[in-house]
Structure formats: structure tokens, C-alpha cells
Design a protein around this motif. Structure first.
Motif, mmCIF file in Angstrom:
data_model
loop_
_atom_site.group_PDB
_atom_site.id
_atom_site.type_symbol
_atom_site.label_atom_id
_atom_site.label_comp_id
_atom_site.label_asym_id
_atom_site.label_seq_id
_atom_site.Cartn_x
_atom_site.Cartn_y
_atom_site.Cartn_z
ATOM 1 N N PRO A 433 0.810 -1.225 0.000
ATOM 2 C CA PRO A 433 0.000 0.000 0.000
ATOM 3 C C PRO A 433 0.841 1.270 0.000
ATOM 4 O O PRO A 433 0.488 2.268 -0.644
ATOM 5 C CB PRO A 433 -0.818 -0.116 1.290
ATOM 6 N N ILE A 434 1.966 1.246 0.721
ATOM 7 C CA ILE A 434 2.809 2.442 0.810
ATOM 8 C C ILE A 434 3.420 2.780 -0.545
ATOM 9 O O ILE A 434 3.370 3.927 -1.010
ATOM 10 C CB ILE A 434 3.917 2.238 1.869
ATOM 11 N N LEU A 435 4.004 1.782 -1.211
ATOM 12 C CA LEU A 435 4.605 2.021 -2.530
ATOM 13 C C LEU A 435 3.546 2.355 -3.572
ATOM 14 O O LEU A 435 3.808 3.111 -4.515
ATOM 15 C CB LEU A 435 5.399 0.794 -2.961
ATOM 16 N N THR A 436 2.348 1.806 -3.400
ATOM 17 C CA THR A 436 1.253 2.131 -4.314
ATOM 18 C C THR A 436 0.932 3.620 -4.257
ATOM 19 O O THR A 436 0.819 4.293 -5.289
ATOM 20 C CB THR A 436 -0.009 1.323 -3.963
ATOM 21 N N ALA A 437 0.775 4.140 -3.050
ATOM 22 C CA ALA A 437 0.448 5.561 -2.884
ATOM 23 C C ALA A 437 1.572 6.457 -3.382
ATOM 24 O O ALA A 437 1.333 7.454 -4.086
ATOM 25 C CB ALA A 437 0.150 5.853 -1.411
ATOM 26 N N ILE A 438 2.804 6.106 -3.052
ATOM 27 C CA ILE A 438 3.946 6.933 -3.466
ATOM 28 C C ILE A 438 4.088 6.950 -4.986
ATOM 29 O O ILE A 438 4.267 8.016 -5.605
ATOM 30 C CB ILE A 438 5.250 6.414 -2.816
ATOM 31 N N SER A 439 3.992 5.783 -5.620
ATOM 32 C CA SER A 439 4.162 5.709 -7.072
ATOM 33 C C SER A 439 3.028 6.426 -7.795
ATOM 34 O O SER A 439 3.246 7.097 -8.815
ATOM 35 C CB SER A 439 4.238 4.252 -7.524
ATOM 36 N N ALA A 440 1.798 6.316 -7.281
ATOM 37 C CA ALA A 440 0.664 7.006 -7.902
ATOM 38 C C ALA A 440 0.867 8.511 -7.880
ATOM 39 O O ALA A 440 0.642 9.205 -8.882
ATOM 40 C CB ALA A 440 -0.633 6.633 -7.194
ATOM 41 N N ALA A 441 1.289 9.029 -6.738
ATOM 42 C CA ALA A 441 1.508 10.469 -6.609
ATOM 43 C C ALA A 441 2.662 10.936 -7.498
ATOM 44 O O ALA A 441 2.568 11.984 -8.160
ATOM 45 C CB ALA A 441 1.789 10.824 -5.148
ATOM 46 N N LEU A 442 3.751 10.171 -7.538
ATOM 47 C CA LEU A 442 4.909 10.570 -8.338
ATOM 48 C C LEU A 442 4.593 10.565 -9.830
ATOM 49 O O LEU A 442 4.909 11.519 -10.554
ATOM 50 C CB LEU A 442 6.095 9.641 -8.047
ATOM 51 N N VAL A 443 3.978 9.496 -10.310
ATOM 52 C CA VAL A 443 3.661 9.401 -11.739
ATOM 53 C C VAL A 443 2.683 10.495 -12.141
ATOM 54 O O VAL A 443 2.866 11.166 -13.166
ATOM 55 C CB VAL A 443 3.076 8.006 -12.079
ATOM 56 N N TYR A 444 1.657 10.708 -11.327
ATOM 57 C CA TYR A 444 0.682 11.740 -11.677
ATOM 58 C C TYR A 444 1.318 13.123 -11.623
ATOM 59 O O TYR A 444 1.033 13.987 -12.466
ATOM 60 C CB TYR A 444 -0.515 11.689 -10.723
ATOM 61 N N GLY A 445 2.187 13.349 -10.645
ATOM 62 C CA GLY A 445 2.864 14.635 -10.542
ATOM 63 C C GLY A 445 3.740 14.923 -11.748
ATOM 64 O O GLY A 445 3.760 16.047 -12.272
ATOM 65 N N VAL A 446 4.476 13.915 -12.208
ATOM 66 C CA VAL A 446 5.332 14.084 -13.383
ATOM 67 C C VAL A 446 4.479 14.369 -14.621
ATOM 68 O O VAL A 446 4.781 15.274 -15.415
ATOM 69 C CB VAL A 446 6.200 12.828 -13.605
ATOM 70 N N LEU A 447 3.412 13.613 -14.800
ATOM 71 C CA LEU A 447 2.542 13.819 -15.959
ATOM 72 C C LEU A 447 1.826 15.165 -15.889
ATOM 73 O O LEU A 447 1.542 15.787 -16.915
ATOM 74 C CB LEU A 447 1.518 12.679 -16.048
ATOM 75 N N TRP A 448 1.512 15.615 -14.684
ATOM 76 C CA TRP A 448 0.903 16.936 -14.515
ATOM 77 C C TRP A 448 1.821 18.025 -15.077
ATOM 78 O O TRP A 448 1.374 18.955 -15.747
ATOM 79 C CB TRP A 448 0.628 17.175 -13.029
ATOM 80 N N LYS A 449 3.114 17.888 -14.787
ATOM 81 C CA LYS A 449 4.072 18.895 -15.233
ATOM 82 C C LYS A 449 4.358 18.793 -16.731
ATOM 83 O O LYS A 449 4.549 19.815 -17.409
ATOM 84 C CB LYS A 449 5.386 18.735 -14.451
ATOM 85 N N THR A 450 4.392 17.571 -17.251
ATOM 86 C CA THR A 450 4.793 17.377 -18.646
ATOM 87 C C THR A 450 3.626 17.364 -19.626
ATOM 88 O O THR A 450 3.819 17.526 -20.831
ATOM 89 C CB THR A 450 5.573 16.060 -18.790
ATOM 90 N N ASN A 451 2.415 17.153 -19.139
ATOM 91 C CA ASN A 451 1.247 17.092 -20.020
ATOM 92 C C ASN A 451 0.125 17.958 -19.455
ATOM 93 O O ASN A 451 -0.928 17.457 -19.035
ATOM 94 C CB ASN A 451 0.779 15.638 -20.168
ATOM 95 N N PRO A 452 0.307 19.289 -19.451
ATOM 96 C CA PRO A 452 -0.670 20.180 -18.815
ATOM 97 C C PRO A 452 -2.028 20.205 -19.495
ATOM 98 O O PRO A 452 -3.025 20.578 -18.874
ATOM 99 C CB PRO A 452 0.008 21.552 -18.895
ATOM 100 N N VAL A 453 -2.108 19.785 -20.767
ATOM 101 C CA VAL A 453 -3.376 19.820 -21.498
ATOM 102 C C VAL A 453 -4.423 18.937 -20.826
ATOM 103 O O VAL A 453 -5.626 19.216 -20.877
ATOM 104 C CB VAL A 453 -3.167 19.383 -22.966
ATOM 105 N N SER A 454 -3.977 17.864 -20.178
ATOM 106 C CA SER A 454 -4.908 16.901 -19.581
ATOM 107 C C SER A 454 -5.179 17.155 -18.103
ATOM 108 O O SER A 454 -5.770 16.310 -17.430
ATOM 109 C CB SER A 454 -4.363 15.474 -19.761
ATOM 110 N N ARG A 455 -4.755 18.298 -17.590
ATOM 111 C CA ARG A 455 -4.897 18.543 -16.161
ATOM 112 C C ARG A 455 -6.353 18.552 -15.703
ATOM 113 O O ARG A 455 -6.681 18.042 -14.644
ATOM 114 C CB ARG A 455 -4.244 19.874 -15.786
ATOM 115 N N THR A 456 -7.229 19.175 -16.478
ATOM 116 C CA THR A 456 -8.634 19.285 -16.063
ATOM 117 C C THR A 456 -9.497 18.162 -16.606
ATOM 118 O O THR A 456 -10.623 17.973 -16.135
ATOM 119 C CB THR A 456 -9.240 20.616 -16.536
#
Length: 464
Positions: A433-456
């Protein structure tokens, strides 16, 4: 008007304008919402899980892990509740942004199934309490529980139940206090419950300290974060600070997790021969206190189960309407979910609670981590709410789906370590569960920065 929903700052301001239309007139008062939410604290499951953690990892480790859990739960739900109230957004509506319109159906069915699972679990406790008191067969009492529970989420009966909700919390609280005093007087007060240690060395068996394993175990109940969003969406914006501090904050989890765990641990190690299981604790309570114990179990479990039945039926309906285009009256969805609940109650669901917690922990913690990351990176912008129709959202949002898939795969792999090597089962259960939460946040954070078109998650719609 000409509204261009593309995800730019201007468009976010436009959706914010939609979100702010109307006032708090149709929202729940803070007192009613608080009492409705605090009804979920009466789940006997919370009594059980504290005892189970103490048996598995030792009382001291369990207490440390529970305190950490209360703090983290309080902080996360302070964020989620503020956002849900401010935007009046449910899990289904929010998921359209992070997963896409079609992708949100995944969250709906997971939410529905988990709520149904808890309805099965908590209903089985009431049925077991009846069987302990009066004998008979489990299938018969399970049917009786489902039959009397179903009408409680419909129309006037639900409104009546809301009126007596304030009376049920004292029954739960003082009932458990009475159980502790009763057990202590009958079997003696001692510090045995505080000095319990696990049978196996925890760092070896569990891949880390016992308090961390306890914290990870409670991550399997992060479904409460999703419950929080659906309940908080009913609140008034003027009451945000109150709900953050009182309704959905650490105070609630101190009662739901801290107080309940104390009772469960004390009863488990004080009453001779009692099993550290939810049915064992419920049966022990009835055997100890007789009719009064039965009343405590029925009153508290019936109240929490109204939330389970309601959220299960509501999300099952949302899934059916979105995916299969089924338009049926609400009562049909309620009956359908109740039939599913009864069929599952015929199975030995209670025996597999820890396994179920681990699996649902993977799916739910990934969703919560993505949702929390989205809100924090978005700087609290108002983006999703009932004012925006489904057709304005992309079918799939690659940012959220990619993060959810990656995190889920990591979590499942961790959970399967035990099948590869039994000695690694504890490692997977603790770190999954711990690695699941950390990896989800990291991947989404990276994609948020690199793919802003899909933010909303919004598509470009001209001339709306």
C-alpha cells in the motif's frame, strides 16, 4: 454564452463561475452532516481491526501505528473535504477529471463494490449477533438483516433514521464503555492487554517494524477518503472550516480508530477464549452483556450500514447509467444492490477480511494519492462539479489512468510476493500500500508537469 472548456486559467475561472452559481440553501446544515458522518464511526469493524493489529504486531506497535494513522487520515481528509465542499463534487464527478468520463466508471464500480463489501461484512456481524442470542441459521438471520436494512435508505424511513441518529452515537459510545467496565469487573482489570507481543519477530515476518505494518494495514481502509468526498459534497461552503476541524478531521478518527481500537484490544485480551475477529468480538459482547450487548451491536451496525447500502446503491446506479445506459428508478438499484449483498452474505466473507483489505488498499490508495496530488498541484482551483456535464470531459484522461495503472501493478506485484516466497508475504503486505500511494503520486505529478493539457480532463467545447 460562449464557454471554451480547454483547461486554461481563463477556462478554470469560467468553470469556477459555474461552481459558484447558487448558494448553500439546499446543502445540509453542519450539525446534520456531522451527525450523519459520525454515524460511520460506529462500525464494529473498527473495533476488530485494532484488536487484529495488536494480535499480529503487539499492542505497543499497534498503538503507535494507530496514532500515526489518525494524524495522516485527519490531514488528508482535511484537504479532500475542503475541496469537495467548495466544489460540491462527489467521487464520481471528481473522477471524470483525473480519469476521464469513461475512465471514471472504473472508480464508480470499485467504490460500489467496496461499499457493498462493507455492507456484507457489517451485516454479517448483526446476523451473527442474532444467531448468538437466539440460535438459528446464519442464512435466515442474514436475510432478516437485509430485509430490514433496505428500507432504511429510502424516503421517509431514511429521514426518520436521521432524526434518531443523535441517539445512536451515545448508544455506541456508552455501550462500548459499559462493555469495558463489564469485562473488567467480571474477569479482572490488568495491564495484560498493554503488554501483548506478536508470536513472530515483526521486522522479520513483516518486512519492517510493527507500527509501520499497522499503518499499512489501516491504509486498506482508505475507502473512508472516498466516503469523505461523497459526504462532504453535501456541506455548506460557509461551514468549511468547521467540517475540516470537527466533522472530517482528526477528532473523528480519534473516536473511530483510537477509541474503538482501545475497546477491541482490551476485550480481546481480557475476555477468555474470545477470537480476535469481528464476529468473535460481537459474539463475545452479546455473551458478556446479553440483550444489552445485542442492542449495542444492532443499533450501531444498522446505522453504519445505512451509509454502506446508500453509497453502494448510488455508485452502482451511476455505473449502470454511465456504462450500460440503464435508466431505472432509484428503488430498483437499491433492491438490486441488496440482493447482491445478501448473496455475498451467504459466503464466508468475514474470513477473508485481511486479504480484501490488502487488495482494496491497492486500488483505493492509488486513487486517493492521485486525487490528493491533483488538488495540491492545482492550488485548490475549482475544476469539477455537477455544473459541468459529462460530454465536456474527455473519455479517458491519460494522466490519471497511467498513474493508476502503474501504481496498481506495483501494488499487486507486492501483494503477490508471498506466493513466490512465503517469507516475503509480510514485506508485500507492509510495503504494497505504501509504494502504491507513493508511485501514484509521483507518476501523476510528473505527468501533470509534462502534459498540462490533460490537467482538467476537459475537452474544447465552443458555443456552450
Amino acid at each position: 454564452m460562449g464557454l471554451n472548456l480547454t483547461g486554461s486559467n481563463t477556462d478554470v475561472e469560467a468553470t469556477d463561475a459555474l461552481a459558484r452559481k447558487g448558494d448553500d440553501q439546499d446543502q445540509m446544515s453542519r450539525g446534520k452532516l456531522t451527525m450523519a458522518w459520525y454515524g460511520t464511526a460506529s462500525a464494529f469493524f473498527f473495533v476488530y481491526i485494532g484488536a487484529a493489529m495488536a494480535v499480529a504486531y503487539g499492542t505497543v506497535n499497534a498503538i503507535i501505528g494507530i496514532v500515526l494513522t489518525i494524524i495522516v487520515y485527519g490531514l488528508i481528509n482535511t484537504v479532500l473535504s475542503r475541496y469537495a465542499i467548495n466544489n460540491r463534487t462527489t467521487v464520481a464527478q471528481f473522477s471524470r477529471t483525473i480519469l476521464g468520463n469513461a475512465g471514471s466508471a472504473i472508480a464508480m464500480i470499485i467504490f460500489a463494490l467496496i461499499a457493498i463489501y462493507y455492507a456484507v461484512f457489517e451485516g454479517s456481524i448483526v446476523a451473527y449477533a442474532f444467531m448468538t442470542a437466539f440460535g438459528g441459521e446464519m442464512w435466515m438471520w442474514s436475510l432478516i438483516v437485509v430485509v430490514y436494512s433496505t428500507p432504511l435508505i429510502l424516503g421517509g424511513v431514511r429521514r426518520f433514521l436521521d432524526k434518531i441518529n443523535g441517539l445512536l452515537m451515545p448508544v455506541y459510545f456508552f455501550g462500548l464503555v459499559a462493555a469495558v467496565i463489564w469485562a473488567g469487573v467480571q474477569y479482572g482489570f490488568s495491564d495484560t492487554w498493554l503488554t501483548q507481543t506478536p508470536d513472530l519477530p515483526v521486522p522479520v515476518a513483516m518486512g519492517g517494524p510493527g507500527w509501520l505494518a499497522t499503518f499499512a494495514g489501516y491504509m486498506g481502509v482508505w475507502i473512508m477518503m472516498m466516503f469523505t468526498m461523497d459526504f462532504a459534497s453535501l456541506g455548506k461552503r460557509k461551514d468549511i472550516k468547521y467540517h475540516q476541524r470537527v466533522t472530517f478531521g482528526p477528532l473523528f478518527y480519534t473516536l473511530a480508530y483510537g477509541f474503538s481500537a482501545f475497546v477491541g484490544i482490551f476485550l480481546t485480551f481480557t475476555i477468555p477464549g474470545i477470537d480476535a475477529s469481528e464476529t468473535g468480538l460481537a459474539g463475545g459482547l452479546v455473551s458478556l452483556m446479553g440483550v444489552f450487548g445485542l442492542i449495542v451491536v444492532i443499533a450501531t451496525q444498522t446505522r453504519i450500514n445505512t451509509a454502506n447500502y446508500y453509497l453502494g446503491a448510488a455508485n452502482l446506479r451511476a455505473f449502470g447509467e454511465k456504462v450500460f445506459r440503464l435508466k431505472m428508478p432509484n428503488v430498483v438499484w437499491v433492491i438490486l444492490s441488496s440482493v447482491i449483498i445478501y448473496l455475498f452474505m451467504l459466503l464466508p466473507v468475514v474470513q477473508y477480511i485481511l486479504i480484501a483489505l490488502a487488495w482494496q488498499g491497492v486500488l483505493v490508495t492509488a486513487w486517493v494519492a492521485i486525487a490528493l496530488t491533483h488538488i495540491l498541484l492545482g492550488r485548490w482551483r475549482n475544476e469539477e462539479h455537477a455544473a459541468i456535464d459529462d460530454q465536456h470531459y474527455k473519455a479517458f484522461n491519460g494522466n490519471g489512468l497511467a498513474a493508476w495503472i502503474v501504481a496498481t501493478v506495483i501494488g499487486i506485484v507486492m501483494l503477490q510476493l508471498g506466493s513466490v516466497n512465503p517469507d516475503l508475504a509480510g514485506v508485500g503486505a507492509t510495503w504494497g500500500p505504501i509504494l502504491t500511494a507513493i508511485s501514484a503520486a509521483l507518476v501523476y505529478g510528473v505527468l501533470w508537469k509534462t502534459n498540462p493539457v490533460s490537467r482538467t480532463g476537459l475537452i474544447k467545447v465552443v458555443g456552450v
